[in-house]
Design a protein around this motif. Structure first.
Motif, short mmCIF file in Angstrom:
data_model
loop_
_atom_site.label_atom_id
_atom_site.label_comp_id
_atom_site.label_asym_id
_atom_site.label_seq_id
_atom_site.Cartn_x
_atom_site.Cartn_y
_atom_site.Cartn_z
N GLY A 114 39.52 39.14 33.56
CA GLY A 114 38.72 38.68 32.43
C GLY A 114 37.85 39.79 31.86
O GLY A 114 38.21 40.97 31.85
N GLU A 115 36.68 39.39 31.37
CA GLU A 115 35.75 40.32 30.75
C GLU A 115 34.68 40.72 31.76
O GLU A 115 33.68 40.05 31.93
CB GLU A 115 35.11 39.67 29.52
CG GLU A 115 36.12 39.30 28.43
CD GLU A 115 35.46 38.62 27.25
OE1 GLU A 115 34.21 38.53 27.25
OE2 GLU A 115 36.18 38.20 26.35
N ARG A 116 34.93 41.81 32.45
CA ARG A 116 34.01 42.36 33.44
C ARG A 116 33.61 41.32 34.50
O ARG A 116 32.47 41.22 34.90
CB ARG A 116 32.76 42.92 32.75
CG ARG A 116 33.04 44.15 31.90
CD ARG A 116 31.79 44.70 31.27
NE ARG A 116 31.24 43.80 30.28
CZ ARG A 116 30.12 44.03 29.59
NH1 ARG A 116 29.43 45.14 29.80
NH2 ARG A 116 29.69 43.17 28.70
N SER A 117 34.59 40.54 34.94
CA SER A 117 34.37 39.54 35.98
C SER A 117 35.20 39.89 37.20
O SER A 117 36.12 40.70 37.14
CB SER A 117 34.75 38.14 35.47
OG SER A 117 33.87 37.71 34.46
N LYS A 159 30.10 31.08 32.51
CA LYS A 159 31.03 32.15 32.13
C LYS A 159 32.30 32.09 32.98
O LYS A 159 33.41 32.25 32.46
CB LYS A 159 30.36 33.51 32.30
CG LYS A 159 31.28 34.69 32.00
CD LYS A 159 30.62 36.01 32.36
CE LYS A 159 31.60 37.17 32.16
NZ LYS A 159 31.05 38.47 32.59
N GLU A 163 36.26 31.91 31.83
CA GLU A 163 37.29 32.86 32.26
C GLU A 163 38.49 32.11 32.87
O GLU A 163 39.65 32.44 32.59
CB GLU A 163 36.72 33.83 33.29
CG GLU A 163 35.58 34.71 32.78
CD GLU A 163 36.07 35.91 32.01
OE1 GLU A 163 37.21 35.90 31.52
OE2 GLU A 163 35.30 36.89 31.89
N ARG A 166 40.71 30.48 30.21
CA ARG A 166 41.63 31.40 29.55
C ARG A 166 42.85 31.70 30.42
O ARG A 166 43.96 31.86 29.92
CB ARG A 166 40.89 32.68 29.15
CG ARG A 166 39.95 32.46 27.96
CD ARG A 166 39.31 33.74 27.47
NE ARG A 166 38.16 34.11 28.28
CZ ARG A 166 36.94 33.62 28.10
NH1 ARG A 166 36.71 32.73 27.16
NH2 ARG A 166 35.93 34.03 28.85
#
Length: 240
Positions: A114-117, A159, A163, A166
């Motif tokens: 994901g986005e910086r996870s 958040k 994630e 998605r």
């Protein structure tokens, strides 16, 4: 997961600065213990509570005690270490003790996605989609035998739901696993009044195909281990 050192009883004087707790041992000695929990600990940090702490003589540690358990009414116990569920889930996955998550050859913890996870566990096996498994520690109880999550606002948790959504929408397998780290609960629901945004995220994630799982734990003075599945109230959480 077994505690490394036998626990000793104490009384809680106060918990403060999130990671500290003043305690008094049975012999009257006062000490400061490490509290491995950054959350609100609603209902678990009342002054005077009987607790169990783990002593240590490690010169590298600043404190000689770590807070591990709280005694509850009816002889029940709650584990307060917010990092422990990942360890006991890792053990259970390796031993094939989570029925919904068996059949995977590779179990990789703490994988970037994901986005910086980072996902808590990424499970892989030939011929099937990877399973992305996020683990949440649960120890809030306010009514009857209901365990609830979260116990305070968690933007980070919301958040994670996004994630996972998605991943599911892209055809992967996404799983949210709630671990009830107390022994007086028999079912699970969202604390929508404490964090409406998380509850809305839960509804959206479920509708996107994220699987919602919940497991109990066995807790005693020797350790904590994952137990069987518990039912989840999957009604419209955001409307509660």
């Amino acid at each position: 997961m077994r505690f490394q050192t036998p626990l000793v009883p104490a009384r809680l004087i106060r918990r403060y600065k999130r990671f500290l707790a003043d305690i008094v041992l049975e012999d009257g000695t006062e000490a400061t213990a490490h509290c491995p929990n950054p959350g609100s600990m609603m209902g678990l940090n009342a002054p005077g509570s009987r607790i169990w702490v783990e002593p240590n003589d490690d010169p590298k540690k600043k404190l000689n005690y770590g807070w591990r358990l709280v005694e509850l009414d009816g002889g029940h116990l709650a584990g307060i270490d917010a990092g422990l569920p990942n360890r006991i889930v890792g053990e259970a996955l390796a031993e094939g003790r989570i029925p919904a998550l068996t059949g995977y050859e590779t179990i990789r913890p703490e994988q970037k996605y994901g986005e910086r996870s980072r996902i808590d566990f990424l499970l892989s096996a030939p011929g099937r989609p990877d399973a992305y498994v996020e683990v949440k520690n649960v120890h809030l109880r306010r009514d009857g035998d209901w365990a609830e999550f979260p116990d305070c606002v968690t933007a980070r948790g919301t958040k994670h739901l996004g994630e996972l959504s998605r991943i599911a929408q892209a055809g992967g397998r996404a799983v949210m696993l709630y671990v009830i780290q107390r022994t007086d609960c028999a079912r699970f629901r969202l604390a929508a009044d404490l964090d409406p945004a998380y509850a809305a995220g839960f509804d959206a994630a479920r509708d996107a195909g994220v699987e919602m799982l919940c497991h109990a734990t066995r807790i005693d003075r020797h350790g904590v281990s994952l137990s069987g599945p518990l039912p989840i109230d999957e009604g419209p959480q955001a409307l509660r």
